[in-house]
Design an enzyme around this catalytic site. Structure first.
Site, mmCIF file in Angstrom:
data_model
loop_
_atom_site.group_PDB
_atom_site.id
_atom_site.type_symbol
_atom_site.label_atom_id
_atom_site.label_comp_id
_atom_site.label_asym_id
_atom_site.label_seq_id
_atom_site.Cartn_x
_atom_site.Cartn_y
_atom_site.Cartn_z
ATOM 1 N N SER A 137 -8.578 -13.919 5.727
ATOM 2 C CA SER A 137 -8.623 -13.358 4.383
ATOM 3 C C SER A 137 -8.328 -14.368 3.281
ATOM 4 O O SER A 137 -8.754 -14.180 2.157
ATOM 5 C CB SER A 137 -7.663 -12.177 4.282
ATOM 6 O OG SER A 137 -6.362 -12.577 4.654
ATOM 7 N N HIS A 194 -11.949 -7.631 6.714
ATOM 8 C CA HIS A 194 -12.786 -8.230 5.666
ATOM 9 C C HIS A 194 -14.235 -8.414 6.117
ATOM 10 O O HIS A 194 -15.002 -9.107 5.445
ATOM 11 C CB HIS A 194 -12.233 -9.594 5.253
ATOM 12 C CG HIS A 194 -10.997 -9.501 4.422
ATOM 13 N ND1 HIS A 194 -11.014 -9.258 3.066
ATOM 14 C CD2 HIS A 194 -9.690 -9.595 4.773
ATOM 15 C CE1 HIS A 194 -9.771 -9.226 2.617
ATOM 16 N NE2 HIS A 194 -8.953 -9.419 3.626
ATOM 17 N N LYS A 209 -11.067 -1.327 2.242
ATOM 18 C CA LYS A 209 -11.804 -2.449 1.655
ATOM 19 C C LYS A 209 -13.265 -2.019 1.433
ATOM 20 O O LYS A 209 -13.502 -1.118 0.636
ATOM 21 C CB LYS A 209 -11.624 -3.692 2.518
ATOM 22 C CG LYS A 209 -10.180 -4.195 2.413
ATOM 23 C CD LYS A 209 -9.876 -5.424 3.215
ATOM 24 C CE LYS A 209 -8.463 -5.906 2.892
ATOM 25 N NZ LYS A 209 -7.637 -6.130 4.072
HETATM 26 C C1 LIG Z 1 -6.188 -5.860 4.405
HETATM 27 C C2 LIG Z 1 -5.968 -6.218 5.818
HETATM 28 C C3 LIG Z 1 -5.219 -5.402 6.665
HETATM 29 C C4 LIG Z 1 -4.475 -4.200 6.161
HETATM 30 O O1 LIG Z 1 -5.326 -3.155 5.860
HETATM 31 P P1 LIG Z 1 -4.694 -1.810 5.286
HETATM 32 O O2 LIG Z 1 -5.619 -0.739 5.725
HETATM 33 O O3 LIG Z 1 -4.642 -1.978 3.811
HETATM 34 O O4 LIG Z 1 -3.331 -1.686 5.870
HETATM 35 C C5 LIG Z 1 -5.132 -5.733 8.008
HETATM 36 N N1 LIG Z 1 -5.730 -6.846 8.485
HETATM 37 C C6 LIG Z 1 -6.428 -7.673 7.691
HETATM 38 C C7 LIG Z 1 -7.074 -8.882 8.278
HETATM 39 C C8 LIG Z 1 -6.548 -7.391 6.335
HETATM 40 O O5 LIG Z 1 -7.210 -8.217 5.546
#
Ligand SMILES: *Cc1c(COP(=O)(O)O)cnc(C)c1O
Length: 399
Positions: free
Chosen positions: A184, A212, A243
């Site tokens: 990320s 992502h 996301k």
């Molecule tokens: C954003 C993210 C998460 C967390 O996701 P949520 O649903 O907001 O808890 C987990 N792993 C990665 C790689 C992320 O980028």
């Protein structure tokens, strides 16, 4: 009243601020989108994970409203007591089918999915081999599990092989390789072609967190494994609806049926936390429908065009970018205060981005992580480029 405790908290807060590591929260006064209202000013948003632009999309909002009307605000129960409605089963089936897996299980967040995935599946006789840049939630999930832990440097396949050999020679019963599908902070895609080949050779399982990647990369937006053409070689996929797939919230684990069945019996964040709100399920279902169809491909094409336009303009202006093809485009400043200053200056100029510094990235690697969205138009990109050039010169980050 232990005053010394509160004094220590205040001292820690002052230290965070003094090091330039303070993370302010800006209050948005509108829906999420390419442009948002902040402090009464309309600013262009380049720091959301709103890849497909569905965060403020009318179709998603409507789906959430309809789900609320049909199924209510929430269940006031965990799933196994009295918290499972048809819409939860429908969403589990939809995400599993989208990702080509047998079944899926929902969590309140991907953070919980990663927190709950390892402990029920692996024990003392097993070993988890984890990429050093994995998301905090994977790191925490691995900590909660009794399996032996090994780490390999980010994307270093030779080191991964060394760890696999070690685990095998130590007699591990099951070995699981755990990696983000897209890292990320860098936007790099995990080398899943090579990772899955090694996994086959050493009879290891592969777990990928595609937060992502799902909806964003690969054919049909099916993520990092699809991007590398190795979808059937990934055993366990975790991801988020927070996301690309609506931006609402909620996480999931997808995989083979016995794995999902066991997680339903044993995963602690599933057993001991409220079931997903119907609005969230409705939004996610609509987002999956959009993402897997022709609209999804059109949105992904648009993200790619936006990323290309932004990258070439920023390189031309003299900024130092991390290379890659993902809509995450990190602008390297290295110094935490400089990154904060640039972000502050850009906000004045009507562009909303966030500086990332330790502990989110390693010390000395501070950056502004820009993220392209299908909601951006050419004129948004061009305005951002002009603002970056002006702000960058003003703080001395570029000539
Ligand atoms: C954003 C993210 C998460 C967390 O996701 P949520 O649903 O907001 O808890 C987990 N792993 C990665 C790689 C992320 O980028």
């Amino acid at each position: 009243m232990p005053a010394s405790f509160y004094d220590r908290m205040s001292a820690e807060l002052s230290a965070i601020e003094a090091e330039g590591l303070w993370k302010p929260e800006r209050v948005i006064q509108s829906r999420q989108g390419a442009a948002v209202q902040v402090a009464g000013q309309e600013v262009l948003n380049f720091c959301a994970n709103n890849y497909l632009g569905l965060g403020g999309d009318e179709r998603i909002v409507e789906a959430a409203i309809q789900a609320t009307q049909r199924w209510g605000a929430g269940l006031a129960s965990v799933r196994f007591i009295c918290g499972t409605q048809e819409i939860h089963k429908e969403l589990e089936a939809a995400i599993a089918s989208y990702l080509g897996k047998e079944d899926a299980i929902l969590f309140a967040a991907a953070f919980d999915a990663n927190g709950g995935v390892f402990e029920p599946l692996l024990g003392e006789q097993d070993c988890i081999i984890s990429d050093s840049l994995n998301h905090a939630s994977i790191i925490d999930g691995v900590r909660l599990c009794k399996a032996a832990r090994k780490r390999f440097a980010n994307g270093n396949i030779d080191e991964l092989e060394t760890r696999l050999k070690e685990a095998r020679s130590e007699g591990a019963r099951t070995i699981m390789i755990a990696t983000d599908g897209v890292f990320s902070m860098d936007g790099h895609v995990a080398k899943l072609d090579r990772i899955t080949a090694l996994a086959e050779q050493y009879e290891a399982l592969v777990m990928v967190d595609d937060a992502h990647a799902t909806g964003v990369i690969g054919p049909g937006g099916r993520g990092s494994a699809a991007f590398h053409g190795v979808e059937d070689k990934v055993d366990i996929l975790t991801g988020t609806f927070g996301k690309a797939l609506s931006g609402a919230m909620g996480g999931y684990i997808a995989g083979r049926k016995p794995v999902i069945d066991l997680l339903r019996q044993r995963a602690r964040p599933y057993l001991f936390s409220n079931s997903l709100a119907p609005a969230v399920c409705g939004a996610a279902l609509k987002a999956i429908e959009i993402s897997k169809g022709p609209d999804g491909d059109a949105l992904r094409d648009k993200i790619a065009r936006n990323a290309k336009r932004f990258r070439s303009g920023m390189a031309e202006a003299g900024f130092d970018l991390i290379e890659g093809g993902h809509p995450i485009i990190p602008v390297m400043l290295y110094d935490a205060r400089l990154a904060q200053q640039l972000a502050a200056k850009l906000l004045e100029l009507g562009v909303y981005v966030t500086g990332f510094s330790f502990p989110v990235v390693p010390k000395g690697q501070a950056r502004i992580r820009t993220q392209m969205s299908a909601a951006h138009e050419d004129y948004h990109i061009d305005r951002a480029l002009a603002a970056f050039a002006e702000a960058g010169r003003a703080i001395g980050a570029i000539k």
